[in-house]
Design a protein around this motif. Structure first.
Motif, short mmCIF file in Angstrom:
data_model
loop_
_atom_site.label_atom_id
_atom_site.label_comp_id
_atom_site.label_asym_id
_atom_site.label_seq_id
_atom_site.Cartn_x
_atom_site.Cartn_y
_atom_site.Cartn_z
N GLY A 135 5.22 -8.48 -9.30
CA GLY A 135 6.62 -8.82 -9.06
C GLY A 135 7.12 -8.44 -7.69
N VAL A 136 6.21 -8.09 -6.77
CA VAL A 136 6.61 -7.64 -5.43
C VAL A 136 5.93 -8.52 -4.38
N ILE A 137 6.71 -8.95 -3.37
CA ILE A 137 6.16 -9.63 -2.20
C ILE A 137 6.33 -8.69 -1.03
N ALA A 138 5.22 -8.26 -0.44
CA ALA A 138 5.31 -7.25 0.62
C ALA A 138 4.04 -7.26 1.45
N THR A 139 4.10 -6.54 2.57
CA THR A 139 2.95 -6.39 3.47
C THR A 139 2.24 -5.09 3.16
N VAL A 140 0.92 -5.14 3.07
CA VAL A 140 0.13 -3.96 2.72
C VAL A 140 0.06 -3.00 3.91
N LEU A 141 0.49 -1.76 3.70
CA LEU A 141 0.45 -0.74 4.74
C LEU A 141 -0.79 0.14 4.63
N GLU A 142 -1.15 0.49 3.39
CA GLU A 142 -2.25 1.43 3.20
C GLU A 142 -2.80 1.28 1.79
N ILE A 143 -4.14 1.26 1.68
CA ILE A 143 -4.80 1.24 0.38
C ILE A 143 -5.30 2.65 0.10
N GLN A 144 -4.59 3.37 -0.75
CA GLN A 144 -4.96 4.74 -1.07
C GLN A 144 -5.85 4.75 -2.32
N ILE A 145 -6.29 5.94 -2.71
CA ILE A 145 -7.23 6.05 -3.82
C ILE A 145 -6.59 5.60 -5.13
N PHE A 146 -5.35 6.02 -5.37
CA PHE A 146 -4.71 5.73 -6.64
C PHE A 146 -3.62 4.67 -6.55
#
Length: 270
Positions: A135-146
């Motif tokens: 349900g969110v449209i956004a730009t990915v800033l960081e892919i963290q572990i969790f």
């Protein structure tokens, strides 16, 4: 305190005999320990290099390497004490019970961790991509572990759990590099359909941000109860998508007004 020399000599002799009898196990156990520690360091370095070559996230690379390091160390320790002749069945049972308890208590976190690994390995998106998920449209800033950290268009930071993200539908708007705007313009039945189509197509062709390949399209989409509906579909680079979308709406409406073609009140946008 009086020490009987003969008794001391007997104790020393027994200790030396036990040490001689036990020395093969002791030597082999420490050989396994030293060789195992060297092999673990070597394996850890090789695994790290492989993950770096596969462009895995640095955080995940370190975390996985540390897990592997401690798992191999525990295995080596169990092998070492077993070689010394110490009973290991109880020790292994305790480790298993602890692992089960930790796994049950951290079930949700483990699901998110597994989801993070799937995202990083299979790469449905990367840092900098614009995606729609949960349900969110956004730009990915960081892919963290969790969790995955994202930034919305109105400058809100959103953290989405990786478990839900990896198991849900993800629309990646950035992966292909180009995107099509799907607009619908409705005109009255009294208007000239061919003239309206030519005007709409001319607006698209005159916009330098609209790509020539794939070519923009304008066609009759539907004959509704009160209007003739045109599908207007320009293509644009991802960076120009927002501008093309808004400019197409404005320029098409202006051009139709100037030609005296009535635009119906309900202009649909998809």
């Amino acid at each position: 305190m009086y020490i009987n020399p003969e008794q001391f000599s007997n104790y020393a002799t027994k200790f030396i005999n036990i040490l001689i009898d036990y020395s093969p196990k002791l030597i082999s156990a420490f050989l396994i320990l030293f060789i195992g520690l060297y092999a673990i360091r070597l394996i850890n370095r090789v695994i790290r290099k492989i993950m770096v070559k596969r462009n895995l996230d640095p955080t995940l690379t370190k975390f996985l390497a540390d897990i592997l390091l401690w798992a191999l160390r525990i295995l080596l320790f169990v092998t070492f004490i077993s070689k010394l002749g110490i009973e290991t069945s109880s020790f292994v049972a305790i480790l298993g019970a602890m692992g089960l308890a930790v796994g049950l208590s951290l079930q949700g976190s483990l699901s998110n961790f597994a989801g993070g690994m799937l995202i990083i390995v299979f790469k449905p998106f990367k840092v900098g991509d614009t995606i729609e998920a949960q349900g969110v449209i956004a730009t990915v800033l960081e892919i963290q572990i969790f969790v995955t950290k994202m930034l919305t268009g109105n400058n809100q930071t959103v953290f989405v759990p990786n478990g839900a993200l990896s198991n849900g539908t993800i629309i990646n708007y950035s992966m292909q590099g180009e995107r099509r705007a799907d607009l619908t313009f409705s005109i009255s039945y009294d208007s000239d359909i061919k003239k309206a189509k030519d005007i709409l197509l001319d607006v698209l062709n005159k916009n330098p941000k609209v790509l020539k390949t794939p070519a923009p399209e304008v066609f009759v989409k539907n004959l509704s109860a009160s209007s003739v509906d045109f599908a207007v579909r320009p293509w644009a680079k991802n960076a120009n998508y927002g501008a093309v979308f808004s400019e197409t709406l404005e320029n098409c409406k202006t051009a139709l007004d100037e030609a005296g073609i009535s635009v119906q009140p309900f202009t649909l946008q998809k």
